[in-house]
Design an enzyme around this catalytic site. Structure first.
Site, PDB file in Angstrom:
ATOM      1  N   LYS A  52       0.803  -1.230  -0.169  1.00  0.00           N
ATOM      2  CA  LYS A  52       0.039   0.026  -0.211  1.00  0.00           C
ATOM      3  C   LYS A  52       0.788   1.212  -0.064  1.00  0.00           C
ATOM      4  CE  LYS A  52      -3.847  -2.311   2.061  1.00  0.00           C
ATOM      5  NZ  LYS A  52      -4.497  -3.053   3.091  1.00  0.00           N
ATOM      6  N   GLN A  96      -5.001  -1.914   9.381  1.00  0.00           N
ATOM      7  CA  GLN A  96      -4.825  -3.154   8.717  1.00  0.00           C
ATOM      8  C   GLN A  96      -5.340  -4.363   9.728  1.00  0.00           C
ATOM      9  OE1 GLN A  96      -3.409  -3.612   5.620  1.00  0.00           O
ATOM     10  NE2 GLN A  96      -4.087  -5.941   5.913  1.00  0.00           N
ATOM     11  N   ASP A 119     -11.488   2.144   3.675  1.00  0.00           N
ATOM     12  CA  ASP A 119     -11.859   0.845   3.610  1.00  0.00           C
ATOM     13  C   ASP A 119     -13.351   0.718   3.231  1.00  0.00           C
ATOM     14  OD1 ASP A 119      -9.728  -0.887   3.180  1.00  0.00           O
ATOM     15  OD2 ASP A 119      -9.536  -0.929   5.496  1.00  0.00           O
TER      16      ASP A 119
END
Ligand SMILES: NC(=O)c1ccc[n+]([C@@H]2O[C@H](COP(=O)([O-])OP(=O)(O)OC[C@H]3O[C@@H](n4cnc5c(N)ncnc54)[C@H](OP(=O)(O)O)[C@@H]3O)[C@@H](O)[C@H]2O)c1
Length: 284
Positions: A52, A96, A119
């Site tokens: 990422k 994460q 997200d």
């Protein structure tokens, strides 16, 4: 032979476009910035986070790399998120997953500001998606819709069967498909006669997490098959949920693993961060 739905190729095109967009934004004084929090040292998570950051850098998104110890308390993590929520230079916050056992992932998800929830897992964003007024959209389902669109595949009037009902893939994908006029069936571990159901699908999505879960006999000839799974087979090779060789003979279109849904997911994360940066200057 099924046509390959090439997520890798498409994600390269998309990231090139995003690179151009960040340059334009920079000229307007807008620098998108993503904060990524990793708690602990899970090897797979470390790889995902590294990818990422690399992608962000390539595109011209600033990224903040926050590494917290495995024994970080939930209170400490909540405090970090609160600081990021209030930091006007940060556009997107990503924690994460999975998180260590002492931290409740749902509580963390709900603490991230919905306006920085890259997200798209916050109940506010999932709710908006469900009422067909989306703000942030979860990256994997969003990437699947983007892939279909770019290949000229409309979901309108199609029978879509999604195997898997997780919050990150199956459920939001069902909402996106429904919003675009598909007829959607969501199957899961309590579904009876699964193969009969999957054989009805014009578009079949496998998001289960099991090697070779979908076999050729589960697929209608000519169907569009999306393989979301990321698994390691007995030989340690990265494979999806679909037995690709035989299914490739039956399906009309098929996403490979790797190189299908995976690269689209990370590209959509970057796209969402840039959109947040733009939206932060206006009310949406
Ligand atoms: N490519 C990407 O970017 C990407 C992104 C996210 C996830 N993934 C991969 O996609 C896969 C799924 O991820 P996830 O997070 O959605 O997994 P998850 O939370 O474990 O959900 C798996 C789903 O599969 C269902 N399932 C399990 N066994 C089944 C069976 N025998 N018959 C029918 N349904 C069954 C489960 O049903 P119940 O709900 O009844 O338990 C559940 O809904 C994993 O391999 C993951 O690594 C890939």
């Amino acid at each position: 032979m099924a046509v390959k739905l090439d997520g890798k190729k498409l994600s390269i095109k998309l990231t090139n476009d995003l690179q151009v967009e960040t340059k334009t934004l920079k000229n307007q004084g807008i620098i998108p910035k993503l904060a990524v929090i990793l708690v602990g040292d899970d090897p797979a998570s470390r790889v995902y986070v590294r990818n990422k950051h690399r992608m962000a850098e390539k595109i011209g998104i600033e990224s903040l790399d926050l590494r917290l110890a495995k024994d970080t308390s939930e209170a400490e993590l909540l405090e970090k998120i609160a600081l990021l929520n209030n930091d006007p230079t940060i556009n997107g916050i990503l924690v994460q997953l999975p998180l260590p056992d002492q931290i409740n992932a749902d509580r963390i998800t709900k603490t991230i500001s919905p306006k920085k929830d890259v997200d798209g897992f916050h109940p506010y964003n999932l709710g908006r998606l469900f009422v067909n007024d989306p703000y942030a959209i979860p990256c994997t389902p969003n990437g699947i819709m983007y892939l279909l669109r770019e290949y000229g595949i409309s979901v309108d009037r199609k029978n879509v069967v999604i195997v898997g009902r997780s919050k990150i893939v199956g459920r939001p994908l069902a909402a996106l498909m429904l919003n675009q006029n598909a007829t959607v069936t969501v199957a899961h571990s309590h579904t009876k006669n699964l193969s009969e159901i999957t054989r009805q699908a014009d578009i079949l999505v496998a998001a289960v997490g099991r090697v070779n879960f979908i076999q050729a006999q589960d697929v209608k000839p000519g169907a569009i098959v999306i393989d979301v799974g990321i698994n390691r087979n007995a030989a340690g090779k990265l494979v999806g949920d679909v037995e690709q060789t035989e299914v490739g003979q039956v399906a009309g279109y098929l996403t490979p693993v790797p190189g299908g849904v995976g690269p689209m997911t990370i590209a959509m994360l970057m796209k969402q961060t840039i959109e947040f940066a733009k939206w932060s200057k206006q009310e949406k």
